[in-house]
Design an enzyme around this catalytic site. Structure first.
Site, PDB file in Angstrom:
ATOM      1  N   HIS A  97       0.858  -1.194   0.000  1.00  0.00           N
ATOM      2  CA  HIS A  97       0.000   0.000   0.000  1.00  0.00           C
ATOM      3  C   HIS A  97       0.887   1.235   0.000  1.00  0.00           C
ATOM      4  CE1 HIS A  97      -3.569   2.404   0.672  1.00  0.00           C
ATOM      5  NE2 HIS A  97      -2.788   3.165   1.422  1.00  0.00           N
ATOM      6  N   ASP A 176     -14.620   3.204   7.734  1.00  0.00           N
ATOM      7  CA  ASP A 176     -13.553   4.050   7.184  1.00  0.00           C
ATOM      8  C   ASP A 176     -14.061   4.863   6.002  1.00  0.00           C
ATOM      9  OD1 ASP A 176     -10.815   5.012   6.721  1.00  0.00           O
ATOM     10  OD2 ASP A 176     -11.078   3.900   4.861  1.00  0.00           O
ATOM     11  N   ARG A 183     -13.554  13.359   6.831  1.00  0.00           N
ATOM     12  CA  ARG A 183     -12.242  13.988   7.036  1.00  0.00           C
ATOM     13  C   ARG A 183     -11.852  14.835   5.828  1.00  0.00           C
ATOM     14  NH1 ARG A 183      -8.804   9.041   7.442  1.00  0.00           N
ATOM     15  NH2 ARG A 183      -7.089  10.522   7.426  1.00  0.00           N
ATOM     16  N   SER A 198      -7.086   4.214   9.170  1.00  0.00           N
ATOM     17  CA  SER A 198      -7.829   4.131   7.918  1.00  0.00           C
ATOM     18  C   SER A 198      -7.176   3.115   6.972  1.00  0.00           C
ATOM     19  CB  SER A 198      -7.861   5.527   7.280  1.00  0.00           C
ATOM     20  OG  SER A 198      -8.225   5.473   5.935  1.00  0.00           O
ATOM     21  N   LYS A 202      -8.395  -1.265   6.401  1.00  0.00           N
ATOM     22  CA  LYS A 202      -8.750  -1.844   5.100  1.00  0.00           C
ATOM     23  C   LYS A 202      -7.808  -3.001   4.741  1.00  0.00           C
ATOM     24  CE  LYS A 202      -8.693   2.267   3.453  1.00  0.00           C
ATOM     25  NZ  LYS A 202      -8.790   3.616   2.956  1.00  0.00           N
TER      26      LYS A 202
HETATM   27  N1  URA Z   1      -5.324   6.650   2.379  1.00  0.00           N
HETATM   28  C1  URA Z   1      -6.304   6.102   3.118  1.00  0.00           C
HETATM   29  O1  URA Z   1      -6.855   5.064   2.779  1.00  0.00           O
HETATM   30  N2  URA Z   1      -6.675   6.736   4.242  1.00  0.00           N
HETATM   31  C2  URA Z   1      -6.103   7.875   4.664  1.00  0.00           C
HETATM   32  O2  URA Z   1      -6.465   8.380   5.695  1.00  0.00           O
HETATM   33  C3  URA Z   1      -5.078   8.440   3.882  1.00  0.00           C
HETATM   34  C4  URA Z   1      -4.706   7.784   2.741  1.00  0.00           C
END
Ligand code: URA
Length: 441
Positions: A97, A176, A183, A198, A202
């Site tokens: 990621h 999220d 946000r 966040s 995931k």
């Molecule tokens: N990517 C995400 O999935 N969440 C965040 O808060 C920032 C970047």
């Protein structure tokens, strides 16, 4: 104590009052596991209002969270939805990621490269919002390619091809999704506890056994400062390990765009160059470094990663991956109707090329979207012709803007004004240090 509004008859008794929780964070206190579990559940089911959660996220932004709170927040978000499981696969899973940057197309060559070693790479990706591009937007430049797969298609492609890049279903960490949208419009994205929970909620819900994080710092990243990037990386690595996922992170420099292409179709083109054994040095360096990390976590520390790029194994997996999702790997990619070339005003050395303004310019050309529902223009974007440190001569093309409507050029040019500079031999090159600045894990 409070009760859920709108009920008659037997009313659900809520165990906490959200205003007390907001006050606790406002006054730099620590929330308990039970309070965080309840807060995330109550927000997901709509009991806690957006304005209350906005106050909470701002309090977290300003006052931070303890590690225990971040862990609890991550687990609560995982528990808000389903968890995937790859136990039935015959291959080990390993994923990557990136926290997002300008020209960051690394997932495209990386997933097939790693999968060519017989491991499974389940890349559940997103679309771009703002100046950072989305992997799915880039791949959708390929005629016929499909981002949405059924569960059966997903698992069988993982087994047969090894690499899948597709849209994450809304069932993974739905809390999220809701919190991130909030946000985004309340100026509370750039908070380490919120970013870490966040991303990791995931990725842990996705069920990968191993995970490599590409945590970016610099002008084109969420966090500009390297030390804040390091703190984010350390927090996420710890969260992954606590959840039983083998996790490591690279801390990488996002002061300068990655590679020469910023956009969608042009980033696919550049990724294919890497898979063909060529491509820009920085994109190759980062792809190879992340592939090594992913394969090490999957038990193959000695894999000949460069060899798989040179001898076509990674390209074969790319072609199989694109074809399995309905795409034609040989089809021509879209080309923009209009281009505008910016040339060097003098001879010298390119000493500066700032990622964020170039990302914003590509977005204004149509490569990105301002609202979730907007389409992107796949052929829009920027092709750089020189990178910091390169010698340039007066009149030489520095970069080309591409768009379907020429009216977009003016605002894109405004965005890059002052964002690049030609100096003299011996001047400092403003890249902000090496591409890979550290490893955590
Ligand atoms: N990517 C995400 O999935 N969440 C965040 O808060 C920032 C970047």
């Amino acid at each position: 104590m409070s009760v859920a509004p709108g009920h008659t008859g037997s009313m659900a008794i809520e165990p906490f009052d959200v205003v007390d929780l907001i006050r606790t964070k406002r006054d730099k206190g620590v929330l308990s596991t039970a309070q965080i579990d309840w807060m995330i559940d109550a927000y997901t089911r709509g009991y806690i209002a957006d304005e209350q959660m906005s106050a909470m996220t701002m309090a977290i932004f300003l006052n931070g969270m303890e590690r225990t709170e971040i862990r609890d927040l991550t687990l609560a978000m995982i528990n808000s939805g389903e968890r995937m499981n790859f136990d039935s696969l015959s291959k080990k899973t390993t994923d990557k990621h990136s926290t997002g940057g300008v020209g960051d197309k690394i997932t495209l060559p990386l997933a097939p490269l790693v999968a060519s070693f017989g491991v499974a790479v389940p890349q559940l990706s997103g679309r771009g919002l703002g100046h950072t591009g989305g992997t799915l937007d880039k791949l959708e430049s390929i005629p016929g390619w499909r981002a949405s797969l059924s569960n059966e298609e997903f698992y069988s492609q993982l087994e047969e091809v090894g690499a899948v890049i597709c849209a994450a279903g809304s069932g993974l960490a739905p809390a999220d999704g809701k919190l991130y949208s909030l946000r985004d419009i309340t100026g509370t994205v750039e908070a380490i506890p919120l970013i870490a929970s966040s991303i990791m909620s995931k990725k842990i819900a996705e069920g990968t056994a191993a995970l490599v994080l590409d945590v970016k710092f610099g002008s084109g990243a969420f966090l500009q400062d390297i030390e804040r990037g390091r703190e984010l990386a350390e927090t996420m690595v710890q969260l992954g390990r606590d959840a039983g996922v083998a996790t490591s992170a690279l801390l990488t420099n996002m002061n300068v765009p990655l590679g020469f292409a910023i956009g969608n179709a042009n980033e696919v083109r550049e990724s294919v160059e890497v898979l063909a054994g060529g491509g820009p040095a920085d994109v190759v360096e980062l792809t190879v470094a992340l592939a090594r990390e992913m394969l090490t976590l999957a038990g193959q520390p000695d894999a000949d990663v460069e060899g798989a790029l040179r001898d076509g194994r990674a390209m074969d997996t790319w072609r199989a991956m694109v074809t399995a999702q309905g795409g034609d790997p040989d089809a021509a990619l879209p080309v923009a109707r209009e281009t505008h070339v910016v040339t060097a005003s003098r001879s010298g050395v390119l000493v500066d090329q700032q990622a964020l303004p170039f990302g914003i310019a590509a977005w204004r050309l149509g490569a990105g979207r301002a609202r979730k529902q907007d389409p992107v223009q796949h052929a829009a974007g920027i092709d750089l012709h020189a990178k910091p440190g390169d010698t340039v001569t007066e009149g030489q093309p520095l970069f080309t803007l591409s768009a379907d409507e020429p009216a977009r050029f003016e605002r894109a040019l405004e965005a890059v004004e002052g964002a690049y500079r030609i100096g003299d031999v011996g001047d400092e090159i403003l890249t902000g240090g090496p591409l890979i600045a550290g490893r955590i894990g």
